[in-house]
Each structure stands twice: as C-alpha cells, then as structure tokens.
Design an enzyme around this catalytic site. Structure first.
Site, mmCIF file in Angstrom:
data_model
loop_
_atom_site.group_PDB
_atom_site.id
_atom_site.type_symbol
_atom_site.label_atom_id
_atom_site.label_comp_id
_atom_site.label_asym_id
_atom_site.label_seq_id
_atom_site.Cartn_x
_atom_site.Cartn_y
_atom_site.Cartn_z
ATOM 1 N N HIS A 122 22.037 23.423 -42.565
ATOM 2 C CA HIS A 122 21.475 24.266 -41.500
ATOM 3 C C HIS A 122 21.362 25.674 -42.094
ATOM 4 O O HIS A 122 22.153 26.050 -42.964
ATOM 5 C CB HIS A 122 22.478 24.240 -40.340
ATOM 6 C CG HIS A 122 22.045 24.959 -39.097
ATOM 7 N ND1 HIS A 122 22.041 26.330 -39.002
ATOM 8 C CD2 HIS A 122 21.628 24.495 -37.899
ATOM 9 C CE1 HIS A 122 21.638 26.675 -37.787
ATOM 10 N NE2 HIS A 122 21.375 25.589 -37.095
ATOM 11 N N ASP A 199 31.016 23.218 -43.217
ATOM 12 C CA ASP A 199 30.388 23.594 -41.951
ATOM 13 C C ASP A 199 30.618 22.429 -40.983
ATOM 14 O O ASP A 199 29.966 21.396 -41.066
ATOM 15 C CB ASP A 199 28.887 23.843 -42.186
ATOM 16 C CG ASP A 199 28.101 23.995 -40.884
ATOM 17 O OD1 ASP A 199 28.703 23.867 -39.798
ATOM 18 O OD2 ASP A 199 26.879 24.237 -40.957
ATOM 19 N N GLN A 202 28.722 20.334 -36.484
ATOM 20 C CA GLN A 202 28.380 19.023 -35.915
ATOM 21 C C GLN A 202 29.570 18.073 -35.990
ATOM 22 O O GLN A 202 29.922 17.418 -35.016
ATOM 23 C CB GLN A 202 27.187 18.403 -36.676
ATOM 24 C CG GLN A 202 25.898 19.187 -36.582
ATOM 25 C CD GLN A 202 25.326 19.238 -35.173
ATOM 26 O OE1 GLN A 202 25.560 18.368 -34.351
ATOM 27 N NE2 GLN A 202 24.584 20.298 -34.889
ATOM 28 N N LYS A 225 29.160 23.358 -29.044
ATOM 29 C CA LYS A 225 28.655 22.033 -29.416
ATOM 30 C C LYS A 225 29.681 20.947 -29.108
ATOM 31 O O LYS A 225 29.473 19.781 -29.421
ATOM 32 C CB LYS A 225 28.308 21.988 -30.910
ATOM 33 C CG LYS A 225 27.079 22.840 -31.255
ATOM 34 C CD LYS A 225 26.641 22.582 -32.676
ATOM 35 C CE LYS A 225 25.712 23.650 -33.210
ATOM 36 N NZ LYS A 225 24.369 23.619 -32.640
ATOM 37 N N CYS A 362 16.218 24.473 -37.663
ATOM 38 C CA CYS A 362 16.944 25.446 -38.491
ATOM 39 C C CYS A 362 17.326 24.847 -39.835
ATOM 40 O O CYS A 362 18.416 25.118 -40.358
ATOM 41 C CB CYS A 362 18.179 25.984 -37.782
ATOM 42 S SG CYS A 362 17.802 26.952 -36.341
#
Lengths: 404, 123
Positions: A122, A199, A202, A225, A362
C-alpha cells in the site's frame, strides 16, 4: 463457528437500505463498521469521563488517564507484545510508518544503505521509504510478486545484503489478499542485521498476532480496520529501538524539563505521543479489541475463508470475470469484468445495495504490475454472510447484462 | 437504472467521433490517476469556432460516453461558449443525476476540451 446473526445485531448500520436494497457491506479492507459496544464506549467516555489525560490531578483526568492507559495494556496483550510501553498510539498505520521513517529512518539510514519493500505494498508502506531514500541517498529495492501473486522469496534472499538496513513488508495485501510468509522474511532479514517493519493494517484485523513469536522490530495497525473508531491506531516497536529513536512530533506531554533554549524528553511511550491524543477513539478501540477477542481471531479467520471461497466459487462461474486472488489469500477478492470499467461495476453494485471499492486501492505499482487500469474489490468481515455474497453475484449478473 | 441510461450505454458501446482527426489544429490529453481514465481530444478550430472534434481514450462508461457526446455537442460553438460550459451543462446533456463520486468521470471530457482550446490559443 461465528454466530453471524447475533453479531449482525450489534451493527445497526447493517439495517440500512441502500437504493431500496439490503446493505451488503463488502468494503471492509477500507474500513470496517463499528459495533454498538464501540459506539457506546465513545458516548460513555464523553458523557462520563471526558478530560485531558496525564498531569491532571482532578478525578476526571485520572479516570481518563486510567482508561487510556488500559487500552495500551489491552492492545499489548492482544498482540502479545512484551511490554505495554512498546505500544505507541497513532492515528493510523500511515502515521505509524511515517513515525518510524522520520525517527528510526533519519537516524539509521545513510548514503548507500538499502531498504527493501515488496510489490504488494500500500502507498503507506512505500512512499515514506521512497522519500527517506531520496533524503539519504539510499536505495529502495523491491521484492517482486510471482504469477501466483505470492512474493518471490528467492529474489528476496538475493536482495538481502549487508547494505540492507530495513525490510518493510505488508502482512497482507489490501488488493490481492496475499499473505506473505512474514516469519521467514523476518528471520532472513535478521541474519543480515536488518530491522523489519510489518505493515499489519490488514493482517491484524483477521489473524491472531504474536509479536514475541514473530520477532519483528516494528508492527503497525489501524484501529478503524478492526471495528475501532477512525483515528485509532498503533505502532509497536521493540523497547530498545524505541528508546534509541529520537521523538517524532514535539510539543506538550513528551517533555521532562524545558528551558527557553533546551528541552529534555520523557521515556516511552509518552516520548512519541506529543499533544492531546485521540483519547476517546483509543478507549473505544479497546472495546473493539475486547469484542474481537470474545469472538476469537481463529473463528474470524475461518469465517472469512468460507466467504472468500464462496465468493470465488460464485464469481468464477462467469467467464467474463477475472479474479486476482492467490491460494490461501485473506478475505479480499479483487476482480475485473471484461469490457467493463471497475467504477461502472461499483456504481451498478451500489444500485443493488452492494458496497465494494473500485480503483487502484492506494497501490499503483501493484496495479501496474498486474497490467490492468484498475480493479473492483470485495472484502469480508465478521458480520458478512453468504447472503451478502449472493447479493454481490446478483449485482454481477446485472452488470454483465447491462453492458452486453 | 438511471446512471446507465440507454443513451449512455449506446455512446459507450458505439462511440461517435472516436479515433484520429487528420486536420486537427488543437490537441490535449487528460488523465485521472485515481481511476486510470485517459482522454485525448483533437479539435479543428476555424474562425473561433469548433468545426470538428474527435476523441480517444480508455476508461469508464461515464467518462467515455460523455466525451463522445461532447464531440457532437460542441460543433459550431465558439471558444467563449465552450469556456462558459460547466457541470450543469454536462448534467443537462446527459439527462441523468450523477453522484458526487462519479461527477469527476463526467467532467473529464469537458476539461480536456477546454485544455485543448487553451493550448491552441497559446500555440
């Protein structure tokens, strides 16, 4: 097994009608809906405890501080970090990654050094490193994906060297749902004394995370999220690294002693939380985590797998549809329909009450790599059911019919 | 469904004035990075009026159909008349309501045409 019908009762927004149809909310990789418990936590806080945290002597300030700091402990335990002060609250993953780039990166990346990212990233886990490399005359290297949408681990091994100072990789792609083998990525990087940032925007929403077992150096999450309010998120960093890093933002709440010309700073975690933070959102994020724990991350993962498999089964029956999803990917199903632009797909799906995302998500370099102009994306969460998937397939049939 | 009216689908599937214009004297290109839509415009401007207009492009039905319709709509109009065109003219031409999320798609053609006119003036 999840009791989806019971769960759905906690999300009032799911009762909404969109264009006269029941809402099938399939844009969860973008942001999830919030259960009653989380919304109530915001209201409770503002109606009963609202005050600024730290330093206050009065009752409300003490209560607010206790609630805010208890959220840190909840998140620490949820991610199995060793220490609560290894959790730094941020607005979101983007801010968390920028924090690392501007502190760890500024201090430790030098001319000729290398940072490795992957093709799946992303923009939040790409651009901060591009900019850092430009500032420092360092080199950005990229792990490519293979045709099966998984990372090419052989090339990754070849990219690693003594020059590698940081590997920054997603735990799960927001476009393809690819879940890289982060355990192996971390182990290999550490052989070269490189630090690793995962990261987790998600991944953390769908999988049980054990930071001590993973042994990554940094991990980032976005509360919104995973059922939390917008503006809640966190950076995890190993204590010794966070201690060595300079502060990111300067101002109130992060100082020991200030004179007209000089300032000394506090320790963790306050050093990285200058200014009044998102107190209410962080406290409500705690409620979201408690709710996720009640349901169980293993159950969530299993439920999403079922919906993902079902969506792929229904959608791949249509010859016009091309699906971009690796074997054993997470609950994200991106697709194109031959001859129909994803924005048109999303508009027509919306007419049928189905909320999906369309565009480049993104992740422009990944979309380029897939050789398509853009993608339509469905993504699932705890409150989605088979009816949502069937409603999406109905919208798919209509879309194909309209453009025939 | 309102957005995908017969007329829009017709212009999308059977675009008018698509392809190169041999004697064009004004050109421009626009790109919408968020969705990947691309439009290029070729105009023939004579005596301050548009006498021919062609387009090329890839993108969603709204952007492509609107641009194709515009290549017919602007014929005979003066440069000043085109410069004065704005969102309501496009919505009027399409005869449908467009949500805020899709208005960019509908306006891409007009902004590309206006850009061609500006570039032509400076040529």
């Amino acid at each position: 097994m999840l009791n989806v019908e019971e769960i759905r009762k906690q999300f009032k927004i799911l009762d909404r009608k969109i264009n006269g149809k029941r809402l099938a909310y399939l844009d969860n990789a973008s942001t999830t809906q919030k259960p009653h418990k989380v919304i109530q936590a915001l209201t409770d806080y503002y109606e009963n405890n609202n005050s600024n945290i730290h330093r206050g002597i009065h009752t409300l300030s003490e209560e607010s501080t206790t609630l805010y700091e208890s959220a840190r402990v909840t998140l620490q335990k949820f991610l199995n970090a060793k220490l609560a002060h290894e959790i730094i609250f941020t607005r979101n993953t983007t801010e968390a990654i920028n924090l690392v780039a501007y502190t760890f990166g500024e201090k430790n990346i030098h001319e000729g050094d290398e940072i490795i990212v992957s093709e799946l990233e992303h923009h939040a886990n790409l651009i901060p490193w591009q900019e850092l490399c430009k500032r420092k005359k360092a080199t950005l290297k990229v792990i490519p994906i293979k045709e099966d949408l998984n990372l090419d681990m052989e090339i990754y091994e070849k990219l690693l060297s003594e020059k590698t100072k940081l590997v920054a990789v997603t735990g799960m792609s927001n476009v393809t749902g690819t879940i890289p083998n982060i355990k192996k990525i971390i182990e290999l990087a550490h052989k070269f004394n490189s630090k690793v940032l995962i990261d987790g925007a998600q991944l953390a929403a769908h999988t049980k995370i054990d930071l001590q077992e993973l042994n990554c150096d940094f991990f980032t999450i976005s509360g919104h999220k995973m059922l939390g309010p917008t503006g809640s998120g966190a950076l995890y960093g190993k204590e010794e690294l966070l201690n060595e890093m300079p502060p990111f933002l300067f101002g109130g709440g992060m100082v020991l002693h200030v004179t007209q010309q000089e300032t000394s700073y506090t320790g963790l975690p306050d050093k990285f939380e200058a200014g009044t933070p998102n107190i209410a959102e962080t406290i409500a994020f705690k409620s979201a985590i408690e709710y996720l724990e009640e349901i169980g991350m293993e159950n969530i993962q299993k439920h999403e797998k079922e919906l993902t498999d079902y969506a792929i089964e229904l959608f791949s029956k249509h010859k016009e549809v091309k699906i971009f999803h690796p074997e054993n990917g997470g609950g994200v199903v991106s697709f194109t329909i031959e001859g129909i632009h994803p924005h048109d797909i999303a508009s027509i799906f919306n007419e049928y009450g189905v909320a999906i995302r369309s565009g480049k998500h993104c992740a422009h370099p990944l979309i380029e790599r897939l050789k398509i102009p853009s993608l339509a994306r469905m993504s699932f969460y705890i409150y989605n059911n088979k009816e949502d998937v069937e409603q999406a397939e109905k919208a798919l049939k209509e879309t194909i019919k309209i453009f025939k | 469904m309102d957005l995908y009216s017969e007329i829009i689908l017709d212009y999308y599937k059977n675009p008018r004035n698509k392809g190169p214009l041999k004697d064009a004297n004004a050109y421009s290109e626009e790109y919408n990075p968020s969705c990947g839509d691309k439009i290029s415009i070729q105009l023939k401007i004579e005596d301050n009026k548009i006498t021919k207009a062609n387009f090329d492009g890839i993108g969603c039905a709204i952007s492509q159909a609107t641009t194709s319709m515009l290549t017919e709509e602007i014929i005979g109009k003066t440069i000043e008349e085109i410069k004065a065109m704005d969102t309501p003219d496009i919505i009027n031409m399409l005869g449908i309501e467009i949500s805020p999320g899709r208005i960019k798609c509908a306006l891409l053609g007009l902004s590309t045409i206006k850009k061609a006119i500006i570039l032509h003036k400076h040529a």
